[in-house]
Write a protein that holds these residues in place. Structure first.
Motif, PDB file in Angstrom:
ATOM      1  N   ALA A  88      39.361  42.607  37.447  1.00  0.00           N
ATOM      2  CA  ALA A  88      38.189  42.494  38.307  1.00  0.00           C
ATOM      3  C   ALA A  88      36.991  43.271  37.788  1.00  0.00           C
ATOM      4  O   ALA A  88      35.849  42.858  37.981  1.00  0.00           O
ATOM      5  CB  ALA A  88      38.537  42.965  39.720  1.00  0.00           C
ATOM      6  N   SER A  89      37.218  44.403  37.127  1.00  0.00           N
ATOM      7  CA  SER A  89      36.109  45.260  36.717  1.00  0.00           C
ATOM      8  C   SER A  89      35.351  44.718  35.514  1.00  0.00           C
ATOM      9  O   SER A  89      34.274  45.226  35.190  1.00  0.00           O
ATOM     10  CB  SER A  89      36.622  46.665  36.393  1.00  0.00           C
ATOM     11  N   ARG A  90      35.861  43.699  34.844  1.00  0.00           N
ATOM     12  CA  ARG A  90      35.224  43.204  33.639  1.00  0.00           C
ATOM     13  C   ARG A  90      34.603  41.824  33.787  1.00  0.00           C
ATOM     14  O   ARG A  90      33.859  41.385  32.921  1.00  0.00           O
ATOM     15  CB  ARG A  90      36.250  43.167  32.491  1.00  0.00           C
ATOM     16  N   SER A  91      34.913  41.117  34.872  1.00  0.00           N
ATOM     17  CA  SER A  91      34.430  39.746  35.002  1.00  0.00           C
ATOM     18  C   SER A  91      34.318  39.362  36.474  1.00  0.00           C
ATOM     19  O   SER A  91      35.271  39.542  37.242  1.00  0.00           O
ATOM     20  CB  SER A  91      35.388  38.780  34.283  1.00  0.00           C
ATOM     21  N   TYR A  92      33.159  38.824  36.842  1.00  0.00           N
ATOM     22  CA  TYR A  92      32.993  38.332  38.213  1.00  0.00           C
ATOM     23  C   TYR A  92      33.953  37.176  38.478  1.00  0.00           C
ATOM     24  O   TYR A  92      34.490  37.039  39.579  1.00  0.00           O
ATOM     25  CB  TYR A  92      31.549  37.880  38.444  1.00  0.00           C
ATOM     26  N   LEU A  93      34.159  36.340  37.481  1.00  0.00           N
ATOM     27  CA  LEU A  93      35.080  35.229  37.636  1.00  0.00           C
ATOM     28  C   LEU A  93      36.494  35.724  37.923  1.00  0.00           C
ATOM     29  O   LEU A  93      37.198  35.175  38.766  1.00  0.00           O
ATOM     30  CB  LEU A  93      35.067  34.364  36.375  1.00  0.00           C
ATOM     31  N   ASP A  94      36.911  36.764  37.206  1.00  0.00           N
ATOM     32  CA  ASP A  94      38.224  37.347  37.459  1.00  0.00           C
ATOM     33  C   ASP A  94      38.278  37.949  38.866  1.00  0.00           C
ATOM     34  O   ASP A  94      39.279  37.812  39.570  1.00  0.00           O
ATOM     35  CB  ASP A  94      38.521  38.433  36.429  1.00  0.00           C
ATOM     36  N   ALA A  95      37.222  38.636  39.262  1.00  0.00           N
ATOM     37  CA  ALA A  95      37.183  39.242  40.590  1.00  0.00           C
ATOM     38  C   ALA A  95      37.275  38.171  41.675  1.00  0.00           C
ATOM     39  O   ALA A  95      37.965  38.342  42.687  1.00  0.00           O
ATOM     40  CB  ALA A  95      35.906  40.069  40.752  1.00  0.00           C
ATOM     41  N   LYS A  96      36.585  37.054  41.454  1.00  0.00           N
ATOM     42  CA  LYS A  96      36.629  35.956  42.425  1.00  0.00           C
ATOM     43  C   LYS A  96      38.031  35.356  42.474  1.00  0.00           C
ATOM     44  O   LYS A  96      38.540  35.030  43.555  1.00  0.00           O
ATOM     45  CB  LYS A  96      35.613  34.883  42.030  1.00  0.00           C
ATOM     46  N   ALA A  97      38.660  35.220  41.319  1.00  0.00           N
ATOM     47  CA  ALA A  97      40.018  34.688  41.266  1.00  0.00           C
ATOM     48  C   ALA A  97      40.980  35.613  42.004  1.00  0.00           C
ATOM     49  O   ALA A  97      41.842  35.155  42.769  1.00  0.00           O
ATOM     50  CB  ALA A  97      40.454  34.510  39.819  1.00  0.00           C
ATOM     51  N   ILE A  98      40.842  36.922  41.785  1.00  0.00           N
ATOM     52  CA  ILE A  98      41.707  37.893  42.460  1.00  0.00           C
ATOM     53  C   ILE A  98      41.486  37.836  43.965  1.00  0.00           C
ATOM     54  O   ILE A  98      42.441  37.877  44.754  1.00  0.00           O
ATOM     55  CB  ILE A  98      41.437  39.307  41.915  1.00  0.00           C
ATOM     56  N   ALA A  99      40.219  37.743  44.388  1.00  0.00           N
ATOM     57  CA  ALA A  99      39.920  37.648  45.817  1.00  0.00           C
ATOM     58  C   ALA A  99      40.596  36.425  46.427  1.00  0.00           C
ATOM     59  O   ALA A  99      41.141  36.484  47.539  1.00  0.00           O
ATOM     60  CB  ALA A  99      38.412  37.596  46.032  1.00  0.00           C
TER      61      ALA A  99
END
Length: 261
Positions: free
Chosen positions: A209-220
């Motif tokens: 999550a800390s390196r990519s908004y896309l990853d953060a959105k996926a985690i959410a």
């Protein structure tokens, strides 16, 4: 990408090949890497809150997976109050410490960020109901989810541990297995991998999550689907950045030096 993502209003999750970051311990970095990380984090912040879902996104997730919406204000107040209890936090950290090797093992096996597993486990253990880990409570059928990850019998069906229509004997066996903390962690990692596949996310992506908004959105999205409450992803993302949880998962114990010469 999956059919669901092609048809849904989740464009940030559907960008081809972008969800490929991996979970690493960020230590010993040079100045250039530190600046790059800070810039990346600033960009993520500027892109908005990854836990904000549009009405169309929520509709698509509800149609596909079923969701429950946010907690009631009273329940949220209780949850926030529980988080402030230091003795409870200490006890939760002790339980996580005993699961550390299982977290790392299942993280590697299922390609799930260990901090994501840790954050979910922290929240579920922290807010578990008193006594629900007792075998007679579990077998009574009074509670539907069990163990540190709060996994239900339906997940064993999804992961082919049980038949579609389990017998009473199957259900009794499943409840017993769910009380095993190590197996519970394995089921949680398997569930996150299953949901990643259902969303069309790359199977090998650890999601950081800390390196990519896309990853953060996926985690959410994954954590929303795991718990079913709209306010749950924000807590998990916050726990993923908790310094004490990072130290617990990534620290290594070194033996003391032998000063006798």
């Amino acid at each position: 990408m999956g059919e669901f993502l092609r048809q849904s209003a989740l464009p940030l999750l559907a960008c081809l090949g972008l969800l490929t970051s991996s979970a690493v311990l960020l230590s010993g970095k040079d100045h250039r890497q530190t600046v790059a990380d800070e810039n990346a984090q600033q960009t993520i912040t500027q892109q908005g809150d990854p836990t904000d879902f549009s009405a169309e996104e929520l509709r698509m997730l509800q149609v596909r997976f079923g969701v429950h919406g946010p907690q009631t204000p009273l329940a949220q107040l209780f949850t926030n109050g529980v988080d402030q209890l230091q003795p409870l936090r200490t006890r939760t950290l002790d339980q996580l410490r005993s699961l550390k090797s299982d977290i790392h093992r299942q993280s590697a096996r299922y390609r799930v960020n260990p901090m994501l597993l840790t954050a979910i486990l922290f929240d579920e253990i922290q807010h578990s109901k008193p006594g629900e880990s007792l075998p007679f409570i579990a077998h009574s059928g009074l509670v539907r989810t069990h163990g540190p990850a709060q996994i239900g019998i339906s997940e064993l069906i999804h992961q082919n541990w049980l038949p579609e229509d389990p017998s009473d004997t199957d259900i009794a066996w499943a409840r017993e297995q769910l009380l095993d903390p190590a197996f519970n962690v394995e089921l949680l990692a398997g569930k996150l991998q299953r949901l990643k596949r259902a969303l069309g996310l790359p199977a090998e992506s650890m999601l950081q999550a800390s390196r990519s908004y896309l990853d953060a959105k996926a985690i959410a999205t994954l954590t929303y689907l795991h718990n079913g409450k709209l306010d749950y992803p924000a807590r998990v993302l916050r726990y993923m950045q908790d310094a004490e949880l990072h130290g617990l998962i990534y620290s290594k114990q070194h033996g003391g030096a032998d000063w006798l010469i």
